[in-house]
Structure formats: C-alpha cells, structure tokens
Write a protein that holds these residues in place. Sequence first.
Motif, PDB file in Angstrom:
ATOM      1  N   GLU A 265      18.667 -27.652  61.418  1.00  0.00           N
ATOM      2  CA  GLU A 265      17.373 -27.004  61.178  1.00  0.00           C
ATOM      3  C   GLU A 265      16.864 -26.254  62.401  1.00  0.00           C
ATOM      4  O   GLU A 265      15.919 -25.480  62.305  1.00  0.00           O
ATOM      5  N   ASN A 266      17.468 -26.486  63.553  1.00  0.00           N
ATOM      6  CA  ASN A 266      17.081 -25.784  64.773  1.00  0.00           C
ATOM      7  C   ASN A 266      18.113 -24.736  65.173  1.00  0.00           C
ATOM      8  O   ASN A 266      18.263 -24.413  66.347  1.00  0.00           O
ATOM      9  N   LEU A 267      18.818 -24.215  64.195  1.00  0.00           N
ATOM     10  CA  LEU A 267      19.770 -23.136  64.419  1.00  0.00           C
ATOM     11  C   LEU A 267      19.373 -21.946  63.554  1.00  0.00           C
ATOM     12  O   LEU A 267      18.969 -22.107  62.411  1.00  0.00           O
ATOM     13  N   ILE A 268      19.492 -20.767  64.112  1.00  0.00           N
ATOM     14  CA  ILE A 268      19.194 -19.540  63.390  1.00  0.00           C
ATOM     15  C   ILE A 268      20.461 -18.698  63.351  1.00  0.00           C
ATOM     16  O   ILE A 268      21.122 -18.509  64.375  1.00  0.00           O
ATOM     17  N   LEU A 269      20.777 -18.205  62.172  1.00  0.00           N
ATOM     18  CA  LEU A 269      21.896 -17.289  62.012  1.00  0.00           C
ATOM     19  C   LEU A 269      21.365 -15.878  62.223  1.00  0.00           C
ATOM     20  O   LEU A 269      20.517 -15.408  61.465  1.00  0.00           O
ATOM     21  N   LYS A 270      21.848 -15.224  63.264  1.00  0.00           N
ATOM     22  CA  LYS A 270      21.391 -13.875  63.583  1.00  0.00           C
ATOM     23  C   LYS A 270      22.115 -12.843  62.717  1.00  0.00           C
ATOM     24  O   LYS A 270      23.146 -13.138  62.114  1.00  0.00           O
ATOM     25  N   SER A 271      21.555 -11.654  62.629  1.00  0.00           N
ATOM     26  CA  SER A 271      22.106 -10.605  61.762  1.00  0.00           C
ATOM     27  C   SER A 271      23.532 -10.208  62.152  1.00  0.00           C
ATOM     28  O   SER A 271      24.288  -9.737  61.311  1.00  0.00           O
ATOM     29  N   ASP A 272      23.907 -10.421  63.407  1.00  0.00           N
ATOM     30  CA  ASP A 272      25.270 -10.081  63.827  1.00  0.00           C
ATOM     31  C   ASP A 272      26.268 -11.215  63.548  1.00  0.00           C
ATOM     32  O   ASP A 272      27.435 -11.138  63.902  1.00  0.00           O
ATOM     33  N   GLY A 273      25.784 -12.301  62.926  1.00  0.00           N
ATOM     34  CA  GLY A 273      26.643 -13.426  62.582  1.00  0.00           C
ATOM     35  C   GLY A 273      26.690 -14.526  63.627  1.00  0.00           C
ATOM     36  O   GLY A 273      27.261 -15.587  63.380  1.00  0.00           O
ATOM     37  N   SER A 274      26.099 -14.300  64.785  1.00  0.00           N
ATOM     38  CA  SER A 274      26.090 -15.341  65.807  1.00  0.00           C
ATOM     39  C   SER A 274      24.984 -16.356  65.515  1.00  0.00           C
ATOM     40  O   SER A 274      24.072 -16.097  64.735  1.00  0.00           O
ATOM     41  N   ILE A 275      25.090 -17.504  66.133  1.00  0.00           N
ATOM     42  CA  ILE A 275      24.128 -18.586  65.931  1.00  0.00           C
ATOM     43  C   ILE A 275      23.333 -18.789  67.207  1.00  0.00           C
ATOM     44  O   ILE A 275      23.872 -18.760  68.310  1.00  0.00           O
ATOM     45  N   CYS A 276      22.039 -18.989  67.045  1.00  0.00           N
ATOM     46  CA  CYS A 276      21.140 -19.186  68.176  1.00  0.00           C
ATOM     47  C   CYS A 276      20.413 -20.519  68.009  1.00  0.00           C
ATOM     48  O   CYS A 276      19.871 -20.798  66.940  1.00  0.00           O
ATOM     49  N   ALA A 277      20.435 -21.354  69.041  1.00  0.00           N
ATOM     50  CA  ALA A 277      19.703 -22.617  69.010  1.00  0.00           C
ATOM     51  C   ALA A 277      18.261 -22.367  69.417  1.00  0.00           C
ATOM     52  O   ALA A 277      17.975 -21.572  70.309  1.00  0.00           O
ATOM     53  N   ILE A 278      17.339 -23.050  68.730  1.00  0.00           N
ATOM     54  CA  ILE A 278      15.915 -22.960  69.043  1.00  0.00           C
ATOM     55  C   ILE A 278      15.356 -24.360  69.244  1.00  0.00           C
ATOM     56  O   ILE A 278      16.051 -25.348  69.029  1.00  0.00           O
ATOM     57  N   ASP A 279      14.100 -24.451  69.635  1.00  0.00           N
ATOM     58  CA  ASP A 279      13.357 -25.709  69.772  1.00  0.00           C
ATOM     59  C   ASP A 279      13.870 -26.551  70.931  1.00  0.00           C
ATOM     60  O   ASP A 279      14.593 -27.522  70.752  1.00  0.00           O
ATOM     61  N   PHE A 280      13.479 -26.166  72.114  1.00  0.00           N
ATOM     62  CA  PHE A 280      13.849 -26.901  73.319  1.00  0.00           C
ATOM     63  C   PHE A 280      12.668 -27.707  73.867  1.00  0.00           C
ATOM     64  O   PHE A 280      12.638 -28.069  75.030  1.00  0.00           O
ATOM     65  N   MET A 281      11.699 -28.010  72.995  1.00  0.00           N
ATOM     66  CA  MET A 281      10.490 -28.713  73.414  1.00  0.00           C
ATOM     67  C   MET A 281      10.792 -30.096  73.995  1.00  0.00           C
ATOM     68  O   MET A 281      10.184 -30.512  74.952  1.00  0.00           O
ATOM     69  N   ASN A 282      11.735 -30.810  73.413  1.00  0.00           N
ATOM     70  CA  ASN A 282      12.024 -32.180  73.833  1.00  0.00           C
ATOM     71  C   ASN A 282      13.346 -32.281  74.577  1.00  0.00           C
ATOM     72  O   ASN A 282      14.100 -33.230  74.390  1.00  0.00           O
ATOM     73  N   THR A 283      13.641 -31.323  75.419  1.00  0.00           N
ATOM     74  CA  THR A 283      14.891 -31.324  76.163  1.00  0.00           C
ATOM     75  C   THR A 283      14.877 -32.417  77.228  1.00  0.00           C
ATOM     76  O   THR A 283      13.944 -32.521  78.018  1.00  0.00           O
ATOM     77  N   VAL A 284      15.903 -33.254  77.199  1.00  0.00           N
ATOM     78  CA  VAL A 284      16.045 -34.327  78.170  1.00  0.00           C
ATOM     79  C   VAL A 284      17.507 -34.421  78.580  1.00  0.00           C
ATOM     80  O   VAL A 284      18.380 -33.846  77.949  1.00  0.00           O
ATOM     81  N   SER A 285      17.765 -35.173  79.615  1.00  0.00           N
ATOM     82  CA  SER A 285      19.130 -35.405  80.060  1.00  0.00           C
ATOM     83  C   SER A 285      19.560 -36.798  79.611  1.00  0.00           C
ATOM     84  O   SER A 285      18.801 -37.754  79.729  1.00  0.00           O
ATOM     85  N   GLY A 286      20.757 -36.884  79.061  1.00  0.00           N
ATOM     86  CA  GLY A 286      21.259 -38.169  78.606  1.00  0.00           C
ATOM     87  C   GLY A 286      22.708 -38.037  78.194  1.00  0.00           C
ATOM     88  O   GLY A 286      23.310 -36.969  78.332  1.00  0.00           O
ATOM     89  N   PRO A 287      23.257 -39.095  77.629  1.00  0.00           N
ATOM     90  CA  PRO A 287      24.663 -39.051  77.234  1.00  0.00           C
ATOM     91  C   PRO A 287      24.899 -38.098  76.063  1.00  0.00           C
ATOM     92  O   PRO A 287      24.126 -38.072  75.107  1.00  0.00           O
TER      93      PRO A 287
END
Length: 72
Positions: free
Chosen positions: A5-27
């Motif tokens: 649900e946090n991926l967008i398919l762009k018109s050129d066919g590539s995929i873009c990740a969105i929603d980095f609000m809760n970015t953390v470091s972990g395994p």
Amino acid sequence: DFHPENLILKSDGSICAIDFMNTVSGPAEFDIAWTYRILLEHASKKHAEEYLKAMDAGHEDIEPFLEVLMTL
C-alpha cells in the motif's frame, strides 16, 4: 512501513516507495516478516513465498518476528 500500500506504480512502469514517516533502523528480517505477513493477508501464500525467496530469506529467519507480528 514498507508494504504494497506504500508503493506507487509510476507511468513509466517503475515503482516508487512512499511513506517514510516511521523510518527506523533495525533488522532487515523484521521488514521481511512484516511484508510477508501483509502478502499472506492481502495477496496469497504463493506471493508471500515468492517474496520470501526473492529476499533470500527463509522461514527460520523471520519466525521470531512473525510470531510477534501475527498477534497485531
């Protein structure tokens, strides 16, 4: 919060990740388990297993995280 649900398919066919609000470091296994769980619930076991293979991970790698995530 990486899941389909946090991926967008762009018109050129590539995929873009969105929603980095809760970015953390972990395994990485936690993220793999999270996406695996979402695929099980919203796609299919086949897709979840293909994802696990593509991530070069096995059930033994994600099981400790999956046990917790399945309770959510």
